[in-house]
Write a protein that holds these residues in place. Structure first.
Motif, PDB file in Angstrom:
ATOM      1  N   SER B  30       4.951  -2.923  -4.178  1.00  0.00           N
ATOM      2  CA  SER B  30       6.183  -2.794  -3.399  1.00  0.00           C
ATOM      3  C   SER B  30       6.475  -4.140  -2.757  1.00  0.00           C
ATOM      4  O   SER B  30       5.600  -5.006  -2.692  1.00  0.00           O
ATOM      5  CB  SER B  30       5.991  -1.742  -2.316  1.00  0.00           C
ATOM      6  OG  SER B  30       5.034  -2.186  -1.378  1.00  0.00           O
ATOM      7  N   SER B  31       7.695  -4.296  -2.258  1.00  0.00           N
ATOM      8  CA  SER B  31       8.035  -5.573  -1.620  1.00  0.00           C
ATOM      9  C   SER B  31       7.118  -5.819  -0.421  1.00  0.00           C
ATOM     10  O   SER B  31       6.718  -6.953  -0.167  1.00  0.00           O
ATOM     11  CB  SER B  31       9.504  -5.581  -1.206  1.00  0.00           C
ATOM     12  OG  SER B  31       9.794  -4.501  -0.348  1.00  0.00           O
ATOM     13  N   ARG B  46      13.452  -8.481  -1.867  1.00  0.00           N
ATOM     14  CA  ARG B  46      14.453  -7.533  -2.356  1.00  0.00           C
ATOM     15  C   ARG B  46      15.807  -8.202  -2.539  1.00  0.00           C
ATOM     16  O   ARG B  46      16.480  -8.002  -3.546  1.00  0.00           O
ATOM     17  CB  ARG B  46      14.556  -6.341  -1.397  1.00  0.00           C
ATOM     18  CG  ARG B  46      13.262  -5.530  -1.292  1.00  0.00           C
ATOM     19  CD  ARG B  46      13.490  -4.137  -0.747  1.00  0.00           C
ATOM     20  NE  ARG B  46      14.033  -4.113   0.597  1.00  0.00           N
ATOM     21  CZ  ARG B  46      13.318  -4.210   1.723  1.00  0.00           C
ATOM     22  NH1 ARG B  46      11.991  -4.329   1.659  1.00  0.00           N
ATOM     23  NH2 ARG B  46      13.894  -4.172   2.905  1.00  0.00           N
ATOM     24  N   GLU B  54      18.836  -4.192 -10.422  1.00  0.00           N
ATOM     25  CA  GLU B  54      17.934  -3.271  -9.718  1.00  0.00           C
ATOM     26  C   GLU B  54      16.685  -3.113 -10.553  1.00  0.00           C
ATOM     27  O   GLU B  54      16.753  -2.793 -11.735  1.00  0.00           O
ATOM     28  CB  GLU B  54      18.621  -1.925  -9.491  1.00  0.00           C
ATOM     29  CG  GLU B  54      19.976  -2.083  -8.795  1.00  0.00           C
ATOM     30  CD  GLU B  54      20.438  -0.804  -8.114  1.00  0.00           C
ATOM     31  OE1 GLU B  54      19.787   0.249  -8.258  1.00  0.00           O
ATOM     32  OE2 GLU B  54      21.470  -0.873  -7.401  1.00  0.00           O
ATOM     33  N   ARG B  58      13.429   3.684  -5.830  1.00  0.00           N
ATOM     34  CA  ARG B  58      13.454   3.958  -4.386  1.00  0.00           C
ATOM     35  C   ARG B  58      12.366   4.959  -4.027  1.00  0.00           C
ATOM     36  O   ARG B  58      12.138   5.925  -4.750  1.00  0.00           O
ATOM     37  CB  ARG B  58      14.819   4.514  -3.984  1.00  0.00           C
ATOM     38  CG  ARG B  58      15.888   3.458  -4.054  1.00  0.00           C
ATOM     39  CD  ARG B  58      17.267   4.014  -3.797  1.00  0.00           C
ATOM     40  NE  ARG B  58      18.253   3.032  -4.185  1.00  0.00           N
ATOM     41  CZ  ARG B  58      19.317   2.698  -3.445  1.00  0.00           C
ATOM     42  NH1 ARG B  58      19.525   3.273  -2.281  1.00  0.00           N
ATOM     43  NH2 ARG B  58      20.168   1.793  -3.849  1.00  0.00           N
ATOM     44  N   TYR B  62       7.783  -1.063  -7.421  1.00  0.00           N
ATOM     45  CA  TYR B  62       8.026  -1.751  -8.689  1.00  0.00           C
ATOM     46  C   TYR B  62       6.851  -1.560  -9.636  1.00  0.00           C
ATOM     47  O   TYR B  62       5.691  -1.541  -9.209  1.00  0.00           O
ATOM     48  CB  TYR B  62       8.232  -3.240  -8.457  1.00  0.00           C
ATOM     49  CG  TYR B  62       9.343  -3.577  -7.495  1.00  0.00           C
ATOM     50  CD1 TYR B  62      10.655  -3.680  -7.936  1.00  0.00           C
ATOM     51  CD2 TYR B  62       9.075  -3.787  -6.143  1.00  0.00           C
ATOM     52  CE1 TYR B  62      11.683  -3.988  -7.057  1.00  0.00           C
ATOM     53  CE2 TYR B  62      10.096  -4.101  -5.255  1.00  0.00           C
ATOM     54  CZ  TYR B  62      11.398  -4.196  -5.717  1.00  0.00           C
ATOM     55  OH  TYR B  62      12.410  -4.498  -4.835  1.00  0.00           O
TER      56      TYR B  62
END
Lengths: 221, 221
Positions: B30-31, B46, B54, B58, B62
């Motif tokens: 994830s970020s 992001r 994209e 959500r 990733y």
DNA sequence: CCATGTGAACAAATTCACAGCA
DNA sequence: TGCTGTGAATTTGTTCACATGG
């Protein structure tokens, strides 16, 4: 006032420009002339200089030799700085040789490697030593700057070693994001990033051409 | 949308981070996790990715391998790019060797120099050729990128030669501000600037220490 | 629920435009 | 008069904070 890296790097650029003017025999210049000759922005030159004082004469401009000397002193280039290179592969050797025979403000006092094939090699005036000797050299000679030119896998260890030995600043050429020690000034320069940037914009330019020529281009966004 | 160099260079960084995660067997990220592990900012990751589409799910994050592949493709690193090096002194040789035996997306198809001492030298798989052969090689092989590693005095000429021969992009390691040809993507990287930046901040730090220890310091502003 | 993707707020850097001084 | 030095305006980049949707 606090001075940004961008401003500071431009001061280095101005210094090179002034040197070039002086070598051509130019004694006086102006922010406009500098801007015109070197593709800079006149207002930005003045703003950058303003971080450090007043260097020019209103209505006249700047004395080339004097401003050059002032910038050199500001950047600390009128003093000498000792430096070690960790990792004496291709890039490390190139950096060591380059600094050794361009007369810059930097003295390369040691080159280190952990590979027995490389230890003992003569590189310019230097003999490559084992990484084990690094702490001793840094402590004894009060070395200020360490250059990391080891492969990615070894970079963090090299960095931690340099920091433990009391280095003050590190220039890292490896492509890893180091876990940093905040008391040590650290700068990473990943040369491949610049190549990657160039080819990205090439691809973007190619897309534009296709678009202009009326071709359908799925690649453009 | 227009993408800035800063964003683009960070994409290269993200790519290295993802590769490192994948090699460690991490499949999803994830970020926030990227930010924590590599000292980045989650929102910025992001935002940077958002320039191109994209890429995540959500609530989930990733897919490491997939995002890596997408970034590689975006940056054009899934295609190969041919490259020549002009100036095969220390730095030029180091760059040529480095690119030759790290498998990157770049193929070094020629190394050139004007010094008879250097012409004919074997550098990795390459034989250094005379600068006179440059235009032929660039035209015949459709070389995209030129690297300038000649001394300052020769840099502008090397640049003009590359451009005349039809190069698309140039990475300039010499410390001169080139008179640019706008149709050619040009990037200058002056390694000494980074050393100069480091020692400036060292001097600044030293001033701070003196100030803190109560000594009078005329040098601090 | 939870992390992405994003408009809005904020910060930094650049450029403009002119007051002020040699 | 002409160029510096500098506030103010603008542009660019970063961070926040939350609506969105798997």
């Amino acid at each position: 006032m606090d001075v940004s890296c961008l401003t500071l790097n431009r001061l280095s650029v101005y210094l090179r420009c002034l040197r070039s003017l002086r070598e051509r025999g130019v004694e006086r210049t102006s922010s406009q002339e500098l801007a015109r000759n070197f593709g800079l922005n006149a207002a930005q030159i003045r703003k950058d200089l303003a971080c450090f004082g007043e260097f020019g004469i209103r209505g006249v401009g700047y004395d080339v030799a004097q401003l050059e000397a002032r910038l050199r002193s500001l950047l600390g280039l009128d003093r000498r700085h000792s430096l070690v290179v960790v990792g004496m592969g291709n890039l490390g050797r190139a950096v060591a040789r380059h600094l050794a025979h361009s007369r810059s403000a930097f003295d390369v006092v040691g080159g280190f490697d952990s590979d027995p094939e490389i230890i003992g090699l003569e590189v310019g005036p230097l003999t490559v030593r084992s990484t084990g000797e690094l702490p001793g050299v840094i402590a004894e000679q009060g070395v200020e700057v360490g250059v990391i030119a080891v492969p990615a896998e070894a970079a963090q260890e090299a960095y931690d070693d340099l920091v433990a030995a009391g280095i003050r600043a590190v220039l890292n050429f490896s492509p890893v994001r180091l876990r940093r020690h905040p008391e040590v000034r650290t700068r990473t320069v990943d040369l491949r990033i610049y190549l990657e940037e160039l080819v990205f914009f090439l691809a973007a330019a190619r897309d534009d051409e296709e678009a202009e020529s009326g071709l359908h281009s799925a690649a453009s966004r």
